[in-house]
Design a protein around this motif. Structure first.
Motif, short mmCIF file in Angstrom:
data_model
loop_
_atom_site.label_atom_id
_atom_site.label_comp_id
_atom_site.label_asym_id
_atom_site.label_seq_id
_atom_site.Cartn_x
_atom_site.Cartn_y
_atom_site.Cartn_z
N LYS A 114 37.74 35.69 30.49
CA LYS A 114 38.93 36.42 30.95
C LYS A 114 39.64 35.63 32.06
O LYS A 114 40.85 35.61 32.12
CB LYS A 114 38.54 37.82 31.45
N GLU A 115 38.87 35.01 32.93
CA GLU A 115 39.44 34.23 34.03
C GLU A 115 40.17 33.00 33.49
O GLU A 115 41.22 32.63 33.97
CB GLU A 115 38.36 33.83 35.04
N LYS A 116 39.58 32.34 32.49
CA LYS A 116 40.20 31.15 31.91
C LYS A 116 41.49 31.51 31.20
O LYS A 116 42.43 30.71 31.18
CB LYS A 116 39.24 30.50 30.91
N ALA A 117 41.56 32.68 30.63
CA ALA A 117 42.75 33.11 29.88
C ALA A 117 43.93 33.39 30.81
O ALA A 117 45.07 33.39 30.37
CB ALA A 117 42.43 34.34 29.04
N LYS A 118 43.69 33.59 32.08
CA LYS A 118 44.78 33.92 33.01
C LYS A 118 45.64 32.75 33.30
O LYS A 118 45.64 31.71 33.44
CB LYS A 118 44.22 34.46 34.33
N TYR A 160 33.41 37.57 31.44
CA TYR A 160 34.32 37.52 32.59
C TYR A 160 34.85 36.11 32.83
O TYR A 160 35.98 35.96 33.27
CB TYR A 160 33.61 38.10 33.81
#
Length: 172
Positions: free
Chosen positions: A168-172, A165
């Motif tokens: 996923k947050e860093k990819a945003k 997770y």
């Protein structure tokens, strides 16, 4: 007329006798009533920890048609089989008149309350993560591949890893 009746009776008896001698198809024996479930679960946990997987306990018996149908689906469907192999150590835990494994099931929170098969997911430390009522995975006279895959994905090691997770947050 009596000869015809006698011949017909003998022919019928002969066919009936041969039918009794024919090999009967037996359903697969995936559950072992003589197994030491506690020791087998401990070994599965140890293996899962070493392989960074979770343990999937499939609890049921050879008498349970739904248990056999589930096993048939996950072993014959290439996607489900691969996903299981990649993410879980699978163990069949017996529940039958010969061996109800009552102490083991009590330690697992009495999963038999949901009927059979019932699935218990453990982590590599032996902690119970989830108990799944298989009724929610059914579709028609079997189990839904999509529902089964969703269940397996939802309780896989990656689904429970906080790093999944964070990335996923860093990819945003």
């Amino acid at each position: 007329m009596k000869k015809i009746l006698l011949i017909a009776t003998l022919a019928f008896a002969s066919v009936a006798a041969k039918a009794q001698d024919a090999p009967k198809t037996e359903s697969p024996k995936i559950y072992n009533p003589a197994a030491d479930a506690k020791a087998d679960i401990s070994a599965a946990i140890k293996k899962a920890k070493a392989q960074h997987k979770n343990v999937l306990l499939q609890i049921g018996g050879n008498w349970c048609v739904w248990c056999l149908r589930f096993n048939d689906l996950v072993t014959k469907d290439a996607d489900l089989n691969k996903y299981l192999a990649d993410n879980y150590v699978v163990l069949h835990v017996n529940y039958s008149p010969e061996n109800k494994n009552e102490k083991v099931l009590a330690a697992l929170g009495y999963p038999q309350r949901f009927g059979f098969p019932v699935f218990v997911v453990l982590d590599g430390e032996g902690n119970r993560l989830h108990t799944q009522n298989s009724g929610y995975l059914e579709e028609g006279k079997g189990h839904s591949k999509e529902k089964v895959m969703e269940f397996l994905q939802g309780w896989s090691p990656a689904a429970l890893d906080p790093k999944s997770y964070e990335e996923k947050e860093k990819a945003k």
